[in-house]
Scaffold this active site. Structure first.
Site, short mmCIF file in Angstrom:
data_model
loop_
_atom_site.label_atom_id
_atom_site.label_comp_id
_atom_site.label_asym_id
_atom_site.label_seq_id
_atom_site.Cartn_x
_atom_site.Cartn_y
_atom_site.Cartn_z
N HIS A 288 14.09 7.69 10.94
CA HIS A 288 13.92 7.28 12.19
C HIS A 288 13.68 5.58 12.14
CE1 HIS A 288 11.55 6.47 16.11
NE2 HIS A 288 12.33 7.31 16.57
N CYS A 289 12.88 5.08 11.13
CA CYS A 289 12.92 3.81 10.50
C CYS A 289 14.08 3.05 10.63
CB CYS A 289 12.04 3.58 9.37
SG CYS A 289 10.35 4.56 9.47
N ILE A 290 15.26 3.52 10.45
CA ILE A 290 16.61 2.73 10.22
C ILE A 290 17.49 2.97 11.35
CG2 ILE A 290 16.02 3.15 7.61
CD1 ILE A 290 18.56 4.85 7.37
#
Length: 349
Positions: free
Chosen positions: A340-342
């Site tokens: 999700h962070c990327i």
């Protein structure tokens, strides 16, 4: 008074609404990837996520100068939706945090929220000279209206249900490295004005491992996420020896006691953590919560762990109309985040 997105009828759609595309950033040499081997491994991991996302929707990849050929060879391999490249100087590769948060209105207009980015609370190792400009660069490429705010915040530090509710954490928005002079009420007002939300649910902290060297100091998208309005997934650590065991019990209790913007008592679905507890002598924050919803798909973190398939089955039950694709996320977590962070969704309008 400067007009905010909400004054123009904008709000942030939930992640499960249709996307136009996904934005990502390509790893480049920096303090997170300190050796050629680490950088190569990161690029393979980011590339695997890009290829998984391309099964469901187009991907636009922001690449540093000179990195286009490498990015296209890895992230653009195989079949799937198109991969487009945009060349801009980068410091790191966490597009959820450095890119814009997209908002839409009822007329079909897309706009971008440009949070102030300062390296996850001005951490000693972080660099953000270039990354602090990426949200504006993306907005300029798309030709969208941009709403800038002095609030230090990142896309991984918020999660919305699309119907007025947003999840936040005390140690991020109220952390001393981000907004030390803001009150809780001021933070809420600024968040609501930019996301179109009306109800904030505050969690006291994130996962223990997220406070390590490359941690975000408590991003919510690794511990809790809405599956649909009224239903929230929460990380659960079954092993009492891990500090997240008590943390997660506390967080789950807070969410069970909470109501959303519509006044609904939340249904909480606990997602057990992988069985591995430590890596290189440090507590891990491996989490299935840090997934990404694509058009008709779920890209889910895997860890070569016995609980990978258990988590996949829970997600299949929560999202029966979507195909679940597992991607090994251990290299990404070693750098301080997850799938999700990327990734950052651009809503379809």
């Amino acid at each position: 008074m400067t007009a905010k997105p909400v004054h123009h009828g904008f709000r942030m759609p939930a992640e499960w609404t249709p996307h136009e595309r996904t934005w990502m950033a390509w790893p480049s040499p920096n303090p997170t990837f300190t050796t050629e081997q680490e950088l190569a491994e990161a690029r393979e991991a980011w590339g695997a996520v890009a290829r998984a996302v391309r099964r469901y929707e187009p991907v636009t990849l922001v690449v540093g100068p000179g990195d286009a050929e490498n990015a296209r060879a890895i992230a653009g391999a195989g079949d799937g939706h198109p991969l487009d490249l945009v060349e801009r100087p980068l410091d790191d590769a966490w597009m959820r945090d450095i890119g814009p948060t997209f908002v839409t209105d009822d007329t079909g207009e897309l706009a971008a929220v440009d949070w102030t980015f300062n390296g996850w609370g001005a951490q000693e190792w972080a660099r953000w000279e270039h990354d602090s400009k990426i949200a504006r660069h993306v907005s300029d490429v798309l030709g969208t209206r941009t709403f800038s705010t002095p609030l230090v915040n990142e896309g991984g530090a918020i999660h919305v249900d699309g119907e007025g509710t947003v999840l936040l954490t005390d140690t991020v928005q109220l952390g001393k490295g981000r907004n030390p002079d803001w009150t809780r009420e001021q933070v809420e007002a600024e968040i609501h004005a930019h996301l179109g939300t009306t109800k904030a649910i505050w969690l006291p902290y994130g996962l223990a491992g997220d406070y390590g060297t490359y941690g975000t100091q408590g991003h919510v998208d690794i511990v809790a996420a809405f599956a649909r309005p009224g239903v929230v997934m929460v990380h659960s650590q079954p092993d009492p020896s891990h500090p997240d065991h008590e943390r997660c019990r506390t967080i789950a209790a807070i969410l069970r006691a909470a109501t959303d913007a519509a006044g609904r008592r939340l249904e909480v679905v606990e997602i057990p953590a992988p069985t591995v507890l430590e890596e290189d002598g440090e507590w891990v924050d491996y989490s299935y919560i840090n997934h990404y919803l694509c058009n008709d798909g779920v890209v889910l973190c895997s860890f070569d762990d016995p609980r990978d398939e258990e988590a996949a089955e829970i997600f299949r039950g929560l999202f029966p109309e979507r195909t679940v694709t597992l991607v090994d996320a251990r290299t990404i977590f070693a750098g301080g985040g997850g799938i999700h962070c990327i990734t950052q969704q651009q809503p379809k309008v």
